[in-house]
Design a protein around this motif. Structure first.
Motif, short mmCIF file in Angstrom:
data_model
loop_
_atom_site.label_atom_id
_atom_site.label_comp_id
_atom_site.label_asym_id
_atom_site.label_seq_id
_atom_site.Cartn_x
_atom_site.Cartn_y
_atom_site.Cartn_z
N GLU A 70 40.44 39.87 34.60
CA GLU A 70 39.93 39.52 35.93
C GLU A 70 39.45 40.77 36.68
O GLU A 70 38.42 40.74 37.35
CB GLU A 70 41.00 38.79 36.76
CG GLU A 70 41.26 37.35 36.33
CD GLU A 70 42.08 37.22 35.04
OE1 GLU A 70 42.62 38.24 34.54
OE2 GLU A 70 42.16 36.09 34.52
N GLU A 73 36.23 41.92 35.22
CA GLU A 73 35.14 41.01 35.59
C GLU A 73 34.75 41.16 37.06
O GLU A 73 33.58 40.97 37.42
CB GLU A 73 35.52 39.57 35.28
CG GLU A 73 35.52 39.30 33.78
CD GLU A 73 35.93 37.88 33.43
OE1 GLU A 73 36.41 37.14 34.32
OE2 GLU A 73 35.78 37.51 32.25
N ALA A 74 35.72 41.49 37.91
CA ALA A 74 35.41 41.69 39.34
C ALA A 74 34.45 42.87 39.48
O ALA A 74 33.47 42.81 40.23
CB ALA A 74 36.70 41.94 40.13
N ASP A 77 31.06 41.80 38.10
CA ASP A 77 30.38 40.92 39.05
C ASP A 77 29.76 41.74 40.18
O ASP A 77 28.63 41.49 40.61
CB ASP A 77 31.36 39.89 39.59
CG ASP A 77 30.64 38.77 40.31
OD1 ASP A 77 29.85 38.08 39.66
OD2 ASP A 77 30.85 38.62 41.53
N GLU A 78 30.51 42.73 40.65
CA GLU A 78 30.02 43.58 41.73
C GLU A 78 28.74 44.32 41.29
O GLU A 78 27.77 44.38 42.04
CB GLU A 78 31.10 44.59 42.09
CG GLU A 78 31.02 45.11 43.51
CD GLU A 78 32.30 45.86 43.88
OE1 GLU A 78 32.21 47.09 43.93
OE2 GLU A 78 33.35 45.22 44.07
N LEU A 80 26.66 43.39 39.01
CA LEU A 80 25.57 42.43 38.84
C LEU A 80 24.98 42.06 40.20
O LEU A 80 23.76 42.01 40.37
CB LEU A 80 26.08 41.17 38.13
CG LEU A 80 26.40 41.36 36.64
CD1 LEU A 80 27.10 40.11 36.09
CD2 LEU A 80 25.13 41.65 35.85
N VAL A 81 25.86 41.83 41.17
CA VAL A 81 25.38 41.47 42.51
C VAL A 81 24.58 42.64 43.10
O VAL A 81 23.49 42.45 43.66
CB VAL A 81 26.56 41.05 43.42
CG1 VAL A 81 26.12 40.90 44.87
CG2 VAL A 81 27.17 39.74 42.90
N ASP A 100 36.31 31.38 35.15
CA ASP A 100 35.90 31.72 36.52
C ASP A 100 34.60 32.49 36.54
O ASP A 100 33.68 32.19 37.30
CB ASP A 100 36.98 32.61 37.17
CG ASP A 100 37.84 31.81 38.10
OD1 ASP A 100 37.81 30.55 37.98
OD2 ASP A 100 38.55 32.43 38.92
N PHE A 101 34.55 33.54 35.70
CA PHE A 101 33.36 34.39 35.68
C PHE A 101 32.16 33.59 35.16
O PHE A 101 31.07 33.65 35.73
CB PHE A 101 33.61 35.63 34.81
CG PHE A 101 32.46 36.60 34.84
CD1 PHE A 101 32.36 37.54 35.84
CD2 PHE A 101 31.47 36.54 33.86
CE1 PHE A 101 31.28 38.41 35.88
CE2 PHE A 101 30.39 37.42 33.90
CZ PHE A 101 30.30 38.36 34.90
N ARG A 104 30.84 31.39 37.79
CA ARG A 104 30.06 32.08 38.83
C ARG A 104 28.60 32.23 38.41
O ARG A 104 27.71 32.26 39.24
CB ARG A 104 30.64 33.49 39.06
CG ARG A 104 31.47 33.60 40.30
CD ARG A 104 31.80 35.04 40.61
NE ARG A 104 30.65 35.84 41.04
CZ ARG A 104 29.94 35.66 42.16
NH1 ARG A 104 30.25 34.68 42.98
NH2 ARG A 104 28.93 36.45 42.46
N TRP A 105 28.39 32.40 37.11
CA TRP A 105 27.03 32.61 36.60
C TRP A 105 26.54 31.39 35.82
O TRP A 105 25.64 31.49 34.99
CB TRP A 105 27.00 33.89 35.74
CG TRP A 105 27.21 35.09 36.60
CD1 TRP A 105 28.40 35.69 36.89
CD2 TRP A 105 26.22 35.79 37.35
NE1 TRP A 105 28.20 36.73 37.77
CE2 TRP A 105 26.87 36.83 38.06
CE3 TRP A 105 24.82 35.66 37.50
CZ2 TRP A 105 26.19 37.69 38.91
CZ3 TRP A 105 24.15 36.55 38.32
CH2 TRP A 105 24.83 37.55 39.02
#
Ligand code: GRF
Length: 218
Positions: A70, A73-74, A77-78, A80-81, A100-101, A104-105
């Motif tokens: 997790e 992945e956080a 994700d950051e 990627l954003v 979860d990840f 999100r995508w």
């Protein structure tokens, strides 16, 4: 006015030959996706050096530095954003992702796998194809779902298996097909022409062609 190109991130773990084929395709003026970042979970991935040399923004997120999936992945994700990516293309990215990840995508993340799914999920696909004795092998681009190598299929390419093939010779034939298939599939996704409807992909373009592959040739 220049054409809108959908910002796309590529995730790799190694060599990155599929990443290279996407980057090279994206340079064509009419191609609808732009590669905004290449992210690797392995600091030593050879593909990262190549991407850097091409002037593409690269990010290393070493999964070993994170206590949990997790937390890794956080960070991913950051990144990627921050890159403003709207599509994520996995290209030899060797980490399983949490539901979860993936959620999100959802339907914005695609993967290439070196077999004709749903056959031969997982690793050592060419060895297993040869052991099984299939006459036709190939590769698949699909939307990512939590279970490994599953998800709505966007595009597939078939190649023949020859007598006397080794995993290496078959793998090279499949890889050459991957390098053609992935840019074609990303193009459809970026144009919004590969839409998931009821966990199957509908293609909104006239791509039908009745030429078939027979192996052995008939
Ligand atoms: C490819 O065969 C791809 O289908 C699989 O991993 C391999 C990655 O190769 N998911 P490369 O790093 O793109 O050269």
């Amino acid at each position: 006015m220049s054409q809108h190109k959908t910002p796309t991130a590529i995730l790799i773990s190694g060599r990155g030959s599929n990443m290279m084929s996407l980057v090279e395709a994206s340079r064509a003026p009419g191609y609808p996706a732009e590669i905004v970042t290449v992210i690797s979970n392995r600091p030593d991935a050879p593909g990262i050096a190549w991407a850097k040399a091409q002037g593409i923004a690269t990010v290393i997120i070493d999964h070993k530095a994170y206590a949990t999936r997790e937390a890794f992945e956080a960070e991913l994700d950051e990144a990627l954003v921050a890159s403003k990516a709207e599509i994520v293309a996995l290209a030899g990215f060797m980490r399983l992702m949490t539901p979860d990840f993936v959620g999100r995508w959802q339907s914005r993340m695609i993967n290439i796998h070196p077999s004709l799914l749903p056959s031969f999920k997982g690793l050592h696909t060419h060895e297993r194809a040869l052991e099984t004795g299939v006459r036709i092998a190939g590769c698949t681009v699909h939307y990512v779902r939590p279970e490994m190598d599953t998800g709505p299929i966007i595009a597939q390419a078939a190649v023949p298996v020859f007598s006397g093939d080794s995993p290496g010779s078959l793998g090279a034939r499949v890889l050459a097909a991957e390098h053609r298939l992935y840019p074609a599939a990303l193009r459809l996704v970026a144009l919004g022409r590969a839409r998931v409807e009821g966990e199957k992909v509908s293609i909104f373009e006239d791509v039908n062609d009745s030429s078939s592959l027979f192996s052995p040739k008939v």
